[in-house]
Structures are given as C-alpha cells and as structure tokens.
Design an enzyme around this catalytic site. Sequence first.
Site, PDB file in Angstrom:
ATOM      1  N   CYS B 114       0.806  -1.230   0.000  1.00 20.66           N
ATOM      2  CA  CYS B 114       0.000   0.000   0.000  1.00 20.66           C
ATOM      3  C   CYS B 114       0.836   1.275   0.000  1.00 20.66           C
ATOM      4  CB  CYS B 114      -0.950  -0.022   1.189  1.00 20.66           C
ATOM      5  SG  CYS B 114      -2.016  -1.481   1.168  1.00 20.66           S
ATOM      6  N   HIS B 237      -3.612   6.629   1.298  1.00 19.30           N
ATOM      7  CA  HIS B 237      -4.067   5.275   0.984  1.00 19.30           C
ATOM      8  C   HIS B 237      -5.447   5.028   1.587  1.00 19.30           C
ATOM      9  CE1 HIS B 237      -4.373   1.052   0.510  1.00 19.30           C
ATOM     10  NE2 HIS B 237      -4.246   0.805   1.797  1.00 19.30           N
ATOM     11  N   ASN B 267     -10.332  -1.244  -0.868  1.00 19.06           N
ATOM     12  CA  ASN B 267      -8.897  -1.002  -0.690  1.00 19.06           C
ATOM     13  C   ASN B 267      -8.169  -1.679  -1.855  1.00 19.06           C
ATOM     14  OD1 ASN B 267      -6.182  -1.351  -0.026  1.00 19.06           O
ATOM     15  ND2 ASN B 267      -6.575  -1.689   2.153  1.00 19.06           N
TER      16      ASN B 267
END
Lengths: 308, 308
Positions: B114, B237, B267
Amino acid sequence: MIGIKSIASYVPVAGVDNYAQGAKFAKDEDFILGKIGSAFLPRKDDGQETSDLCVEAVNALFASNPELKREAIDVLIVVTQNGDEEGLPHTAAIVQDKLGLPTTVAAFDISLGCSGYVYGIYAIKGFMEAAGLKNGLLVTADPYSKIVDPEDRNTTMLFGDAATATWLGEGATWQLGKAKFGTDGSGAPHLKVSDGVFFMNGRQVFNFALLKVPAHLHELLAESGLQPDDIDAFCIHQGSAAIVDAVARRFEGDPDKFIKDMVETGNTVSSSIPLLLEKHMFDSSWKRVALSGFGVGLSWGSAIIYRS
Amino acid sequence: MIGIKSIASYVPVAGVDNYAQGAKFAKDEDFILGKIGSAFLPRKDDGQETSDLCVEAVNALFASNPELKREAIDVLIVVTQNGDEEGLPHTAAIVQDKLGLPTTVAAFDISLGCSGYVYGIYAIKGFMEAAGLKNGLLVTADPYSKIVDPEDRNTTMLFGDAATATWLGEGATWQLGKAKFGTDGSGAPHLKVSDGVFFMNGRQVFNFALLKVPAHLHELLAESGLQPDDIDAFCIHQGSAAIVDAVARRFEGDPDKFIKDMVETGNTVSSSIPLLLEKHMFDSSWKRVALSGFGVGLSWGSAIIYRS
C-alpha cells in the site's frame, strides 16, 4: 553525484562438489570446468532465509567500512526473485529489522534476475537523488537452491548461492556512466518457476545472450563515444564459462578483458557482477569498466562505470 | 524535470456486493459504509492475470493520451506483490510483451504493497533521470482476490481489484516535491501470505497507521517549510473509511481535505492513491497535494506533489 563506494559479499562455505555432481550426469571434468565453469557451488543452509544471506553481506560491508554507521543508512533495496515470503511482505523490510537499521529507511525489493545488478545501481542512485537520500545499500540475493531441482541436469550444475551488498553515496571512487536496458517478455517462458521448480531452456537463453549482449555492448560504447580499447575490463554476468567465452569471442575485442571468475561460486544470478567488482575492480588500476547482465525476463542491461 | 503527466486506470466491472457480504458476517450497512467504506468490491475475472490488469490500465492511458506512442516508452515499472508467476519472471516483462512495447524498454517490478505508489513515483523518476530516459510508465496492480480467503471476515470485506498506469516524463503539470519514507520490518508478521492465503492483523495495522501517518505528514510539511493550509488535498491510501477518518482527525487539520473515495473500489492496495489522483486532481484547481501510503512491510511513504 551518487556512486559506488564499496562492495562486500557473503558466499556460503558449504556447497556441492560439482565434479561429483557432474559424474552423476556423466559429465567429465573438462565439461564442468570448461563449459559450466564451476568446480564448486556454494549452498546456503536449509535454515538460512534469503534475508539472512542479505544480513551476512551487509554485515561484511559494515565490517570493511567502519565509518559507515547503521544510523546513516536511508535506503535499502534488495534485488531478488526468491525472497523470504510468498509475495508479501518484501524481503527488504525483513532485512531492515534483522540488521537493526533505523525505521526511517526507505526499503523495497526489485524483482529481476541476472540483469538485476545493472538495473539496481541506476534504480538506487536515481531513487536517492530523486528523494534526497545520502547512503544507500543495494543488496543482491537470489538463492536458486530454493527452486532448482537437483535431478535437473540442465540447471543443477550451474547455480550457486551468494549475496552481495553495495554501498552507494557521495564522494565515491566509482561513478555510473551511460547505461542501456532491454526487455523481451516473449522469451519469459525460457526461464520460469512452475509449482516451485525452476525451468530453463538453456539453448534458448544461450542464443539470446549471444545475439543480444555483444551488440548491446557495442551500441553502448558507440553512444558513449568510446572504443573497445577505452574499456579496461568487461564484467558481465557469469551465466556459465561457455556463455562468457562466447560473448567475448562475438564481441571481437580483447577476450582477456572479459573477466571470468566463477570456479568457486557458480552462476549466482544478480550477485555475479558485484562479486567480480568486489574481487577485481577496487584494487585494480582500471579506469573504465563495462557491465552487462542478462537473463530472466528476458531482460538485459549494460552500463559503463568509471573511476572519478 | 520528470513529473506526472497523466494517470489512467482499470477497475473490473464485475465484483462483490459488499452489503450482501457484510450480511453474511452480521455486519450492517452502517458498518459497511461507515467503517469499511466500500459498498462494492471489484473483482478480476478468474481468467485475468495481474499482467492483464496492467495491460488494460496502460491501454486506457494510451487511449486518453493519443500523443503518447508505444515506441516512445523506454521504462516500465510494475508495482505488485501478486504478480503472474511464482517469483520469476517479473510481471513487467510479461506486460512489455502483451502491450507490444519495444524491446529497448527497461522493465522491472517493485515489491511493495500500500506504500508502493509513493515509492514508485520517486523510483521511476530517479531511474529515468539516472539512466537518461524520457517516457516512463508506472503501473500498479495488486489483485488481492488472488490471496484473500472469502471466509476471512477480517479481510474479505476490504479489498478490491484494480490497476493504474501513470505516465511520467518532461513537461508535466505535476512535479514531485519532498518525500519521506519509513520501514519497520518488526511489523512484517501483521500482513503476510502463508500457504497462499493472506493474513492481516487489522488492529495492529490500524494502530500503526494512526501512530505513523499523521506525524509523518506533519514532519514532511515542516521539512518542506509548509503549513497544513498550504496543502489543498490529502490523498492518502484508502485502507478503509475508518482509517482515513482516524488519520484525518489525528492530523488536526481540515478533515474535509482528506479525500475519501472508495465506495465503489474498496482497498486497492498500491492503486488507491493513483485512483484518487486520476479522479480528483487533474480537473481540480489544487496547487499542492500531500500523499501518504502505508501498509505491508510495515512500510510507509509520504510526499508532496505540486502544480508546476
């Protein structure tokens, strides 16, 4: 300018007697030494992970450069395609922790095989310059003993385990000159892992290297305004004795300038070029060295480094 | 100066109704929308490989930038920890071939989760500047549907598949400013794959992000001589709605400047930040944007990008 300050390595003491292994496949000593090029293939311990090889190489680098403190490291890149874990996390994070490097370190892995060191020195230099970082460690560790089938005569006599660590920073003796890169994914099936086992089509890879590398080196020299005589040494990936010899012949320069030193290491993937540089470059009178790495991908990269 | 010229993406049309999935785990709509943040989780086709997602994103980039020719691309970096093959070859080589990019392309994968986009833009810019390259593609594609267990309530409601492609080159509207990075491998066990299945200790990762990210952004601003008011948007993020909200609160700036847009994507790992930039930045009047990625490793990276 960020350049190469120092290189250290870790080569496991234990390993395989390649003459004995050759005998098993009815290969004589001439073949093992003349074609393969390696009498001995270092092998990591079963208990050693890829990150452990990295740690050994970096600790050797710290030992030979006492002025380099752990706290001063701000970037760590690991070149590997055989990391500790399945995809994630990246091995560089594990190495950061095992080495006790500060948590302000930028760390990631680069996935490349035998071309990885040439790409890696430009990747780390560029990242450091773009992000304003001072001291970088480029680590190579790709232990093929994790994936090579000991019964596969096409691969088991070739590869050795090793790791190297290169310190890059300001005030370096060796600077990076021009580089060229290439990728041909249509050849990806020639070198790959399936169900945990490595496969290589040796003939295809040999032909690819012979077709690409000498021409690539000539292009790089021409674009740099240099002649073959301007290069003191060619440190190319030690895929096998046969491929180093064949590339040297096809290049049509002085074949003795192509360094060949793999008798005690085998093909160590992305570690082969830094192993040559560590052993032969730092104490030499060389002023200009050409590098070329080639393999998995297919991928290749050539560069000129020079004494500042 | 190499900067960000354009971003495009590929988000699969098919996917999972996250309300239905939540009901299976006795989670109501408030939880799904308020805490998780995603009503829908895009899922690649079983027949699609990671490289195919990359190809779709790059083709979308070519379609929206007809002046960019395939022949002009000289570097391709894929950020992934879930590539096509087992370790080798790298996915970027496969993408080079599937896209029909020239074989003069430098191509490699970066292994990061990420935090990967923030690292990636500095890695590709630096590599291009160090090697004298002109047009780079930074591709993110980390389809967690390959590793997430649909019965794991801690992860299956969170992740969506997507890919993005960023064109970097000269004459870009958006330039890269100061960046900061960090790594703490002691937290590696909190996010990892074992026997092909992803495990995440959500509470530990949440606490890590809340502890690190707001402070890291404040440090970055201070080192850049900027105040929170100088930043028009924070594109961090999109781990979950809860983490974006918590980071925004802890940062103690204007929480509305923290862009939250994950209702239809989930996500998407290293694709989450470029998805925000693609959708919200290029048509905005923003002058300065702060980025922060955090996750697997543990690894984090924050940067300021600005309109030139």
